[in-house]
Design a protein around this motif. Sequence first.
Motif, PDB file in Angstrom:
ATOM      1  N   VAL A 158     -66.311   9.077 106.867  1.00 39.05           N
ATOM      2  CA  VAL A 158     -67.629   9.395 106.319  1.00 39.05           C
ATOM      3  C   VAL A 158     -68.443  10.071 107.410  1.00 39.05           C
ATOM      4  CG1 VAL A 158     -69.757   8.479 105.332  1.00 39.05           C
ATOM      5  CG2 VAL A 158     -67.587   7.387 104.798  1.00 39.05           C
TER       6      VAL A 158
ATOM      7  N   SER B  32     -61.111   9.021 101.011  1.00 44.69           N
ATOM      8  CA  SER B  32     -62.513   9.354 101.184  1.00 44.69           C
ATOM      9  C   SER B  32     -62.866  10.708 100.585  1.00 44.69           C
ATOM     10  CB  SER B  32     -62.846   9.356 102.677  1.00 44.69           C
ATOM     11  OG  SER B  32     -64.163   9.811 102.872  1.00 44.69           O
ATOM     12  N   GLY B  34     -66.008  11.506 101.480  1.00 43.46           N
ATOM     13  CA  GLY B  34     -67.293  11.298 102.134  1.00 43.46           C
ATOM     14  C   GLY B  34     -67.593  12.161 103.339  1.00 43.46           C
ATOM     15  N   VAL B 347     -70.562   9.148  99.161  1.00 45.66           N
ATOM     16  CA  VAL B 347     -71.800   8.773  99.839  1.00 45.66           C
ATOM     17  C   VAL B 347     -72.928   8.668  98.824  1.00 45.66           C
ATOM     18  CG1 VAL B 347     -73.409   9.366 101.678  1.00 45.66           C
ATOM     19  CG2 VAL B 347     -70.995   9.955 101.910  1.00 45.66           C
TER      20      VAL B 347
END
Lengths: 160, 391
Positions: A158, B32, B34, B347
Amino acid sequence: MREQILAILEKNSRIDLKELAVLLGVEELDIVNEMAEMEKEGIICGYHTLIDWEKTSIDKVTALIEVRVTPQRGQGFDNIAERIYKYPEVTAVYLISGAYDLLVTLDGKNLRDISRFVSDKLSTMDYVLSTATHFILKKYKDHGTILTKKYEDEREKVSP
Amino acid sequence: MRNPLAEKTVGLKPSGIRKFFDIVSEMKDAISLGVGEPDFDTPWHIRDEGIYSLEKGRTFYTSNAGLKELKVEISNYLKRRFQLRYDYNGEMLVTVGGSEAIDIALRAMVNPGDEVLIPQPSYVSYEPCAILAGAVPVIIDLKAEHEFRLTAQQLREAVTDKTKILVLPFPNNPTGAIMERKDLEAIAEVIVEKDIFVISDEIYGELTYKEKHVSIAEIPGMWERTILIGGLSKSHAMTGWRLGYACGPQLIIEQMLKIHQYAIMCAPTTSQYAAVDALKNGDEDVQQMREAYNQRRRYLLYAFQQMGLECFEPYGAFYVFPCIKEFGMTSEQFAERFLKEEKVAVVPGTAFGESGEGFLRISYAYSLENLKVAIGRLETFVRRLREEQGK
């Protein structure tokens, strides 16, 4: 659109046509027609599979052979190229600029297979002046695909 | 012992992304969506140039504003791509990524108490940088019904007599929104009338999928009030090289240069040499990556449409920003459950400001194979939520 279709197909000939249409933002029918057209025009010549034979238990040797030939009047290199490419074990024949004329790629089961082809068939052909055979020892990359290493995503999972 | 900390720093909110990052990194098998950086490696010819510069021993500082050779290339590039004219000598500064440029532009331009307008949802650093510079950040909430563009009316309503700067973050992270020429012309009128300045973060300027990106500095009357921020991170897949730039009137750039020279000295030398090659020989790479992103963008929008998930069509950056309000959860709750139940990280929109509530940022800086797996799981998750709600 052709260029985009070809760019994708060249990497993935098994792509679902519905999906291809979504990716390019066009109708599926247009894709189908365009591909059929390109097959007819000989732009799309086949849908092949890239295989790393090294990882199989099947024995296979690939050689690149440089061939110097005397061009024939009225025929140039075409005639001799044809005589070579008609052998099924020959996988590619290119006319090359530079120190030699034809580059021939050849698949065989083993070295003996290949050397037999070169000594019996290729070098004895009329107009062939000389040959130089190179055996491929390891394929790092083939058809734009790296064979020796798998892609790994090393990014942070992230990030802003 | 006295408190060693500065109140201003302690008072900064920790990044909403950080918190989520911690949860994700504990789940080893999570996939992910993200990340905020390209999945492509830096094109090899650019990396090779960096390596070559090291081999040649180019390991010293460059001049503070950056290598002349690079500044000339940036100047050529901006003219070639966006019809923008900046003199390499005096109107340009090579920075450590776009992030440094944002920071020093704010520090060079605001006085204590000046108001800085920050449209949100947007990148996480504008607000803290404004605070650290002593300014008062004033948030403008961008709206889904405007496709998250900034309208002249919103701008007009936000301006006070203390307003000094507008931060203009388009193409936008996290929404993928763009500002087209007509949108820029509309806000430019207000900007001139109210006599404010613009810090235009155009780091995603190469990644638009409708028309070519228009810089606000191209709009008549705006060049002299704009600091243009760009960089190679997103366009040339060079995030780790930390290479960006700021361009603008000499009056402002020379003050930014002072901060840069005292705080940073110069951008990394290896990266600067690599960047010269990127700008000279990289247009084709940028084009190819843009095409790949665009295909993935179309794929995601199609997939959302199939599962009935509301999403405006974003024309920039590499993010989509679907709306999840129908599930009656906050963005954070949704993202946490999605991660726990389906092991996919996205996110929450709120990481980019309050106005991101009800939305998710989904990055398509991933291979199509990867996206397909993740979207399959999203579909499962959405179906489960709807069943729970009896829909």
